[in-house]
Design a protein around this motif. Structure first.
Motif, PDB file in Angstrom:
ATOM      1  N   LEU A 106       4.536   7.005  11.652  1.00  0.00           N
ATOM      2  CA  LEU A 106       4.158   6.128  10.544  1.00  0.00           C
ATOM      3  C   LEU A 106       4.559   6.809   9.242  1.00  0.00           C
ATOM      4  O   LEU A 106       4.172   7.942   8.976  1.00  0.00           O
ATOM      5  N   TYR A 107       5.369   6.140   8.435  1.00  0.00           N
ATOM      6  CA  TYR A 107       5.814   6.664   7.155  1.00  0.00           C
ATOM      7  C   TYR A 107       5.448   5.644   6.094  1.00  0.00           C
ATOM      8  O   TYR A 107       5.899   4.505   6.137  1.00  0.00           O
ATOM      9  N   LEU A 118      -2.017   2.774   8.166  1.00  0.00           N
ATOM     10  CA  LEU A 118      -1.498   1.787   9.117  1.00  0.00           C
ATOM     11  C   LEU A 118      -2.100   0.425   8.798  1.00  0.00           C
ATOM     12  O   LEU A 118      -1.405  -0.573   8.651  1.00  0.00           O
ATOM     13  N   ILE A 133      -2.460   7.956  16.542  1.00  0.00           N
ATOM     14  CA  ILE A 133      -1.439   8.051  15.498  1.00  0.00           C
ATOM     15  C   ILE A 133      -0.904   9.478  15.530  1.00  0.00           C
ATOM     16  O   ILE A 133      -1.653  10.435  15.351  1.00  0.00           O
ATOM     17  N   ALA A 136       2.250  11.098  11.455  1.00  0.00           N
ATOM     18  CA  ALA A 136       2.325  10.196  10.296  1.00  0.00           C
ATOM     19  C   ALA A 136       2.564  10.994   9.020  1.00  0.00           C
ATOM     20  O   ALA A 136       2.143  12.141   8.897  1.00  0.00           O
ATOM     21  N   ALA A 149      -4.728   7.763   8.010  1.00  0.00           N
ATOM     22  CA  ALA A 149      -3.741   7.411   9.022  1.00  0.00           C
ATOM     23  C   ALA A 149      -3.991   6.016   9.591  1.00  0.00           C
ATOM     24  O   ALA A 149      -3.071   5.211   9.695  1.00  0.00           O
ATOM     25  N   THR A 169      -0.411  14.962  11.352  1.00  0.00           N
ATOM     26  CA  THR A 169      -0.285  13.982  10.280  1.00  0.00           C
ATOM     27  C   THR A 169      -0.492  14.642   8.923  1.00  0.00           C
ATOM     28  O   THR A 169      -1.354  15.493   8.777  1.00  0.00           O
TER      29      THR A 169
END
Length: 181
Positions: A106-107, A118, A133, A136, A149, A169
């Motif tokens: 996840l960026y 998210l 996750i 991230a 996250a 993350t």
């Protein structure tokens, strides 16, 4: 081995990274008995753009059917949901069951978004469960930003986040509140 080390499962299964676009659902009807099935980043992005609700504002149900890679070492598509609710935020009112799967890479690089995650904001009676996750990168740059996250803000009663895991993350530059989940 992947049951003991969830991060390893994303490496072993090696799904194709998300291309940055929303994609329609091909299975499910969005009900509790027949949730929309999410098998790729495009469908996950559509869930967020729809904010977990149908055109009449009713909560929808979703479940992850496999691991999803949003970004990898060669791609970094920015996770910025397109729809806003009435107060300027993204309030998700649906129900998302990750079924123990991983969402990797996840960026979210947000220069003007107040809630960065998210699912940026979860509304009354919404739920997220059983999702991991991994890896991230969250960069919240707004003056008053909340960053996490999974979800950055809970709005209303009955919001549930359960059996979720975050690993490897990084969250940068949040100006107000930071959370792991």
């Amino acid at each position: 081995v992947t049951a003991c080390y969830p991060a390893l499962r994303a490496i072993v299964s090696n799904p194709k990274p998300w291309d940055g676009n929303a994609a329609g659902f091909t299975d499910g009807s969005g009900t509790n008995e027949d949730p929309y099935k999410i098998s790729n980043g495009g469908q996950l992005f559509k869930m967020m753009n729809d904010m977990g609700k149908d055109a009449d504002g009713n909560a929808l149900y979703y479940e992850l059917t496999n691991d999803v890679v949003l970004s990898d070492a060669t791609t970094a598509k920015n996770w910025v949901p397109n729809n806003r609710d009435g107060d300027g935020g993204y309030t998700f009112i649906g129900h998302f069951d990750g079924k123990g799967h991983n969402i990797t890479g996840l960026y979210y690089d947000a220069t003007s978004r107040a809630r960065v995650a998210l699912i940026p904001r979860m509304g009354k009676d919404s739920s997220v469960k059983n999702v991991n996750i991994i890896g991230a990168n969250i960069n919240a740059k707004a003056q008053y930003s909340y960053a996490a996250a999974i979800t950055a803000d809970l709005l209303g009663t009955g919001v549930t986040v359960s059996n979720c895991y975050v690993d490897n993350t990084s969250i940068f530059k949040a100006k107000s509140k930071v959370a792991g989940l």
